[in-house]
Design a protein around this motif. Structure first.
Motif, PDB file in Angstrom:
ATOM      1  N   GLN A 123       0.847  -1.170   0.000  1.00  0.00           N
ATOM      2  CA  GLN A 123       0.000   0.000   0.000  1.00  0.00           C
ATOM      3  C   GLN A 123       0.889   1.228   0.000  1.00  0.00           C
ATOM      4  N   GLN A 124       0.875   1.987  -1.080  1.00  0.00           N
ATOM      5  CA  GLN A 124       1.767   3.135  -1.193  1.00  0.00           C
ATOM      6  C   GLN A 124       1.221   4.374  -0.505  1.00  0.00           C
TER       7      GLN A 124
ATOM      8  N   PHE B 263     -10.836  10.297   1.983  1.00  0.00           N
ATOM      9  CA  PHE B 263      -9.761   9.586   1.292  1.00  0.00           C
ATOM     10  C   PHE B 263      -8.681  10.577   0.873  1.00  0.00           C
ATOM     11  N   CYS B 264      -7.428  10.211   1.074  1.00  0.00           N
ATOM     12  CA  CYS B 264      -6.360  10.959   0.427  1.00  0.00           C
ATOM     13  C   CYS B 264      -5.961  10.207  -0.838  1.00  0.00           C
ATOM     14  N   ALA B 265      -5.469  10.943  -1.811  1.00  0.00           N
ATOM     15  CA  ALA B 265      -5.053  10.360  -3.086  1.00  0.00           C
ATOM     16  C   ALA B 265      -3.777  11.034  -3.540  1.00  0.00           C
ATOM     17  N   ALA B 266      -2.935  10.281  -4.220  1.00  0.00           N
ATOM     18  CA  ALA B 266      -1.671  10.804  -4.718  1.00  0.00           C
ATOM     19  C   ALA B 266      -1.561  10.520  -6.205  1.00  0.00           C
ATOM     20  N   LYS B 267      -1.109  11.527  -6.948  1.00  0.00           N
ATOM     21  CA  LYS B 267      -0.954  11.388  -8.392  1.00  0.00           C
ATOM     22  C   LYS B 267       0.488  10.980  -8.701  1.00  0.00           C
ATOM     23  N   VAL B 268       0.642   9.951  -9.510  1.00  0.00           N
ATOM     24  CA  VAL B 268       1.973   9.479  -9.885  1.00  0.00           C
ATOM     25  C   VAL B 268       2.583  10.437 -10.915  1.00  0.00           C
TER      26      VAL B 268
ATOM     27  N   ASP C 109      -0.051   8.942   5.018  1.00  0.00           N
ATOM     28  CA  ASP C 109       1.383   8.737   4.799  1.00  0.00           C
ATOM     29  C   ASP C 109       1.589   8.045   3.452  1.00  0.00           C
ATOM     30  N   TYR C 110       2.670   8.375   2.807  1.00  0.00           N
ATOM     31  CA  TYR C 110       2.953   7.734   1.529  1.00  0.00           C
ATOM     32  C   TYR C 110       4.392   7.261   1.487  1.00  0.00           C
ATOM     33  N   THR C 111       4.628   6.263   0.652  1.00  0.00           N
ATOM     34  CA  THR C 111       5.951   5.633   0.639  1.00  0.00           C
ATOM     35  C   THR C 111       6.702   5.883  -0.655  1.00  0.00           C
TER      36      THR C 111
ATOM     37  N   GLY D 287      -5.779   6.154  -0.592  1.00  0.00           N
ATOM     38  CA  GLY D 287      -5.686   5.504   0.703  1.00  0.00           C
ATOM     39  C   GLY D 287      -6.967   4.743   1.004  1.00  0.00           C
ATOM     40  N   THR D 288      -6.985   4.086   2.156  1.00  0.00           N
ATOM     41  CA  THR D 288      -8.124   3.245   2.523  1.00  0.00           C
ATOM     42  C   THR D 288      -9.243   4.018   3.202  1.00  0.00           C
ATOM     43  N   GLY D 289      -9.006   5.283   3.514  1.00  0.00           N
ATOM     44  CA  GLY D 289     -10.066   6.122   4.063  1.00  0.00           C
ATOM     45  C   GLY D 289     -10.067   6.185   5.580  1.00  0.00           C
ATOM     46  N   THR D 290     -10.562   7.311   6.088  1.00  0.00           N
ATOM     47  CA  THR D 290     -10.786   7.511   7.522  1.00  0.00           C
ATOM     48  C   THR D 290     -12.209   7.991   7.696  1.00  0.00           C
ATOM     49  N   ARG D 291     -12.945   7.288   8.552  1.00  0.00           N
ATOM     50  CA  ARG D 291     -14.330   7.678   8.813  1.00  0.00           C
ATOM     51  C   ARG D 291     -14.337   8.719   9.933  1.00  0.00           C
TER      52      ARG D 291
END
Lengths: 116, 112
Positions: free
Chosen positions: B2-3, B89-94, B24-26, B103-107
């Protein structure tokens, strides 16, 4: 204006059957995405179309999954020989022409697929 | 692998207080980050975004902070309102592509 629409909203199918899911993007948007969200998971990228370029299919989980985009507009996601693990919400999104600095995606309401 | 990770599946906050959602991202090959909000039975809707060359972007009650050295992104909502209760949800553009990793989301639940 009209947003992204998807049909059907719900689909129940038997294991082994084929299904087709449809997405109508926002008019004028050149990019179209398919994602799926399994229970308790995030959005999983499946496939991306941009204009007339070859699609990025790197997220398709198996060769049972395919997608088409006709005339640069409507898209159909096809799942052949469905399996129970295919059960998920399938989301479609569109976005404007890349390079405009707008990276926002506009999502449809999704299709909930249940494979029994 | 999971990046893009959202390690808190849920968060509860009192109305009027600050909500802080983390991501967080890797992968260093992300050049743009976005936050989306999702209500049940609806598709995600865009909230706010930030370029990797910035460290902060603000829009009304929403502020996104980016710490590139820590590979950490956060969304601050202040003051929180009950209508903010949703999955975020957070999202990252390559970089060099228009592919996004979510990401998997936070409620978030904002208590009145």
């Amino acid at each position: 204006g009209a947003g992204v629409s998807q049909s059907p909203s719900n689909k129940v199918t038997e294991k082994g059957k084929d299904v087709e899911l449809r997405c109508d993007p926002i008019s004028g948007h050149t990019a179209l995405y398919w994602y799926r969200q399994s229970l308790g998971q995030g959005l999983e990228f499946l496939i991306y179309f941009q204009g007339n370029s070859a699609p990025d299919k790197s997220g398709l989980p198996s060769d049972r999954f395919s997608a088409e985009r006709t005339g640069g507009s409507v898209s159909t996601l096809t799942i052949q020989r469905t399996q129970q693990e295919d059960s998920a919400v399938y989301l479609c999104a569109s976005s404007p022409q890349p390079g405009t600095g707008n990276y926002e995606q506009y999502f449809g309401p999704g299709t909930r697929l249940t494979v029994t | 692998d999971q990046q893009v990770k959202q390690n808190s599946p849920s968060l509860s906050v009192q109305e009027g207080r600050i909500s802080i959602l983390n991501c967080d991202y890797t992968n260093s090959m992300f050049d743009y980050f976005l936050w989306y909000k999702k209500y049940p039975a609806e598709g995600p809707t865009f909230l706010i975004s930030i370029s990797s060359i910035k460290d902060k972007n603000e829009d009304g009650r929403f502020t996104v902070f980016l710490n590139k050295s820590a590979k950490h992104l956060s969304l601050h909502i202040v003051p929180s309102q009950p209508g903010d209760s949703a999955v975020y949800f957070c999202a990252a553009k390559v970089s060099g592509t228009y592919k996004y990793i979510f990401g998997t989301g936070t409620r978030l639940k904002v208590l009145a």
